[in-house]
Design a protein around this motif. Structure first.
Motif, PDB file in Angstrom:
ATOM      1  N   TYR A 190      36.865  37.610  45.039  1.00  0.00           N
ATOM      2  CA  TYR A 190      37.943  36.658  44.812  1.00  0.00           C
ATOM      3  C   TYR A 190      37.409  35.242  45.033  1.00  0.00           C
ATOM      4  O   TYR A 190      36.601  35.046  45.953  1.00  0.00           O
ATOM      5  CB  TYR A 190      39.071  36.967  45.808  1.00  0.00           C
ATOM      6  CG  TYR A 190      40.253  36.036  45.748  1.00  0.00           C
ATOM      7  CD1 TYR A 190      41.293  36.273  44.881  1.00  0.00           C
ATOM      8  CD2 TYR A 190      40.302  34.919  46.574  1.00  0.00           C
ATOM      9  CE1 TYR A 190      42.388  35.414  44.829  1.00  0.00           C
ATOM     10  CE2 TYR A 190      41.384  34.052  46.523  1.00  0.00           C
ATOM     11  CZ  TYR A 190      42.414  34.311  45.652  1.00  0.00           C
ATOM     12  OH  TYR A 190      43.495  33.468  45.595  1.00  0.00           O
ATOM     13  N   PRO A 191      37.751  34.245  44.217  1.00  0.00           N
ATOM     14  CA  PRO A 191      38.771  34.242  43.161  1.00  0.00           C
ATOM     15  C   PRO A 191      38.221  34.409  41.754  1.00  0.00           C
ATOM     16  O   PRO A 191      38.912  34.068  40.800  1.00  0.00           O
ATOM     17  CB  PRO A 191      39.383  32.852  43.346  1.00  0.00           C
ATOM     18  CG  PRO A 191      38.204  31.991  43.712  1.00  0.00           C
ATOM     19  CD  PRO A 191      37.291  32.863  44.540  1.00  0.00           C
TER      20      PRO A 191
ATOM     21  N   HIS B  53      37.222  37.291  40.305  1.00  0.00           N
ATOM     22  CA  HIS B  53      37.237  38.716  40.000  1.00  0.00           C
ATOM     23  C   HIS B  53      37.859  39.051  38.659  1.00  0.00           C
ATOM     24  O   HIS B  53      37.617  40.116  38.104  1.00  0.00           O
ATOM     25  CB  HIS B  53      38.049  39.436  41.080  1.00  0.00           C
ATOM     26  CG  HIS B  53      39.456  38.932  41.137  1.00  0.00           C
ATOM     27  ND1 HIS B  53      39.786  37.726  41.732  1.00  0.00           N
ATOM     28  CD2 HIS B  53      40.609  39.425  40.623  1.00  0.00           C
ATOM     29  CE1 HIS B  53      41.078  37.514  41.593  1.00  0.00           C
ATOM     30  NE2 HIS B  53      41.608  38.520  40.920  1.00  0.00           N
TER      31      HIS B  53
ATOM     32  N   SER C 200      43.137  42.195  42.696  1.00  0.00           N
ATOM     33  CA  SER C 200      42.594  41.310  43.739  1.00  0.00           C
ATOM     34  C   SER C 200      42.970  41.746  45.144  1.00  0.00           C
ATOM     35  O   SER C 200      42.514  41.156  46.112  1.00  0.00           O
ATOM     36  CB  SER C 200      43.096  39.881  43.513  1.00  0.00           C
ATOM     37  OG  SER C 200      44.501  39.799  43.755  1.00  0.00           O
TER      38      SER C 200
ATOM     39  N   ARG D 123      45.782  41.348  46.485  1.00  0.00           N
ATOM     40  CA  ARG D 123      46.584  40.251  47.048  1.00  0.00           C
ATOM     41  C   ARG D 123      48.030  40.328  46.581  1.00  0.00           C
ATOM     42  O   ARG D 123      48.713  39.314  46.480  1.00  0.00           O
ATOM     43  CB  ARG D 123      45.958  38.907  46.683  1.00  0.00           C
ATOM     44  CG  ARG D 123      44.775  38.572  47.572  1.00  0.00           C
ATOM     45  CD  ARG D 123      43.989  37.381  47.065  1.00  0.00           C
ATOM     46  NE  ARG D 123      43.036  36.931  48.066  1.00  0.00           N
ATOM     47  CZ  ARG D 123      41.909  37.542  48.379  1.00  0.00           C
ATOM     48  NH1 ARG D 123      41.577  38.652  47.751  1.00  0.00           N
ATOM     49  NH2 ARG D 123      41.092  37.073  49.313  1.00  0.00           N
TER      50      ARG D 123
ATOM     51  N   GLY E 107      48.855  37.585  44.038  1.00  0.00           N
ATOM     52  CA  GLY E 107      47.565  37.712  43.361  1.00  0.00           C
ATOM     53  C   GLY E 107      47.731  38.026  41.885  1.00  0.00           C
ATOM     54  O   GLY E 107      46.982  37.520  41.038  1.00  0.00           O
TER      55      GLY E 107
ATOM     56  N   ASP F 221      46.278  35.859  38.741  1.00  0.00           N
ATOM     57  CA  ASP F 221      45.460  36.490  37.708  1.00  0.00           C
ATOM     58  C   ASP F 221      46.037  36.222  36.324  1.00  0.00           C
ATOM     59  O   ASP F 221      45.317  35.859  35.383  1.00  0.00           O
ATOM     60  CB  ASP F 221      45.387  38.003  37.929  1.00  0.00           C
ATOM     61  CG  ASP F 221      44.554  38.406  39.128  1.00  0.00           C
ATOM     62  OD1 ASP F 221      43.855  37.531  39.680  1.00  0.00           O
ATOM     63  OD2 ASP F 221      44.595  39.588  39.507  1.00  0.00           O
TER      64      ASP F 221
END
Length: 381
Positions: free
Chosen positions: A340-341, A343, A356, A358, A362, A366
């Protein structure tokens, strides 16, 4: 025949819906395919009845659509599903359901992702040629159950938490919950309050927090260094819950927000489980060594007999069963290789949303990143 599409989104859970909404707002044509017969099947079909979002609603809204003003701070499952349905309707998202992707590989010559999917209702194969491929099946594709010596000898019911709905049907039974994450702890509480003789396996250190503390931490960390915030909420949690080590629950060394950021591991939001553990209503055991019939032996030498076992042991990704990507956006576990960030982006127009660890925040990040990147490439040529 292959259907030419600009962007193909695989999965119609929150990640797929968010990606579709963001692409639509950037005027990028897309198609969403979903293997189940509905959107958000994890929430509709594989979540227990009492589930609520563990984080406050301000951290859980999908892009461009805050929760209604009257929504409770911690949104129940039914209301969250209604929110997702309204989200799809608002942004005109119409997934193609009962369509299971069987293979996806990049054709260098054509510059397209060639995707074969099965229409499970008709039994036919549909082929797509996509300039961009968004993997939005998420981390929670199928339930993960550990291999335990002697498990096959257990005569009672053994289910994954995805098949658990309510503790009502277990009243009077001896039930062992394996796993001490949020699902495991809440299922243990649900079982105990429905009259089951409940035990839970706690193998790893875990942070126990209240919803209010996590909300406080996530608000403060936007203005205060994370280590200071962690120290504050851990001290408050210790004051609230006391020393839980005598009950078999110990805290990890990293603070809860640092741990989440570095490993994706969430704190457990207490719903009343700790109080029942302290009273001895819910019993805590260490890891399982083996099972012999209905008897379970534990690492600390203790043993117990059970009528049912619920495995709240998480989920795993199944993307690698169908995605052929020699650039390896995802590792052998079906999770991003990049940290991350960064990914969310692979090569050759490949992206992943919702991987992620999250949560819904998250997913929103994304979706926005993916849509901006695709729009930039699409509109420029």
């Amino acid at each position: 025949m292959e259907e030419e599409v600009v962007a193909l989104i695989v999965g119609a859970g929150p990640a797929g819906l968010a990606a579709a909404a963001c692409l639509g707002r950037r005027s990028v044509p897309y198609v969403v395919v979903e293997r189940e017969g509905c959107s958000a099947s994890l929430w509709r079909r594989r979540a227990y009845d009492r589930l609520k979002l563990h984080l406050a609603k301000e951290f859980c809204a999908l892009p461009h659509a805050p929760f209604p003003d009257g929504a409770p701070t911690y949104v129940p499952k039914r209301e969250f599903v209604a929110y997702l349905d309204a989200y799809a309707q608002r942004f005109g998202i119409e997934p193609t359901y009962s369509t299971s992707v069987e293979s996806a590989a990049y054709d260098e010559g054509a510059g397209r992702w060639v995707v074969a999917a099965r229409d499970t209702a008709a039994g036919t194969v549909v082929r797509y040629a996509a300039r961009f491929l968004v993997v939005a099946t998420g981390e929670n594709a199928v339930g993960s159950v550990p291999e335990i010596p002697g498990m096959e000898s257990f005569p009672g019911e053994a289910v994954h938490s995805s098949a658990y709905k309510s503790g009502g049907r277990y009243a009077g039974q001896r039930v062992l919950v394996v796993g001490c994450g949020n699902s495991g702890m809440e299922i243990a509480y649900d079982l105990a309050t429905h009259g089951a003789d409940t035990s839970i396996v706690v193998r790893s250190p875990v942070h126990i927090m209240t919803k209010g503390l996590i909300r406080l931490g996530m608000t403060l960390v936007q203005h205060v260094p994370v280590t200071i915030v962690d120290c504050l909420i851990v001290n408050i949690a210790s004051f609230i819950f006391g020393d839980l080590s005598r009950h078999g629950i110990v805290r990890p060394k990293p603070g809860p927000l640092v741990l989440k950021s570095k490993t994706g591991r969430s704190s457990v939001i207490d719903v009343g489980t700790v109080g029942l553990i302290k009273k001895g209503i819910i019993k805590v055991f260490g890891g399982i060594t083996k099972i012999i019939g209905n008897k379970v032996e534990f690492e600390d030498g203790k043993e117990g007999s059970f009528d049912a076992i619920v495995f709240a042991t998480g989920y795993k990704s199944t993307v690698n069963l169908w995605l052929k990507d020699d650039k390896r956006m995802l590792n052998d576990d079906g999770l991003p290789e990049k940290g991350y960030p960064n990914h969310w982006k692979g090569e050759n127009g490949l992206y992943c949303a919702g991987f992620s660890r999250r949560g819904l925040a998250g997913i929103s990040m994304d979706a926005k990143n993916i849509a901006n990147d695709i729009a930039g490439n699409f509109l420029s040529g």
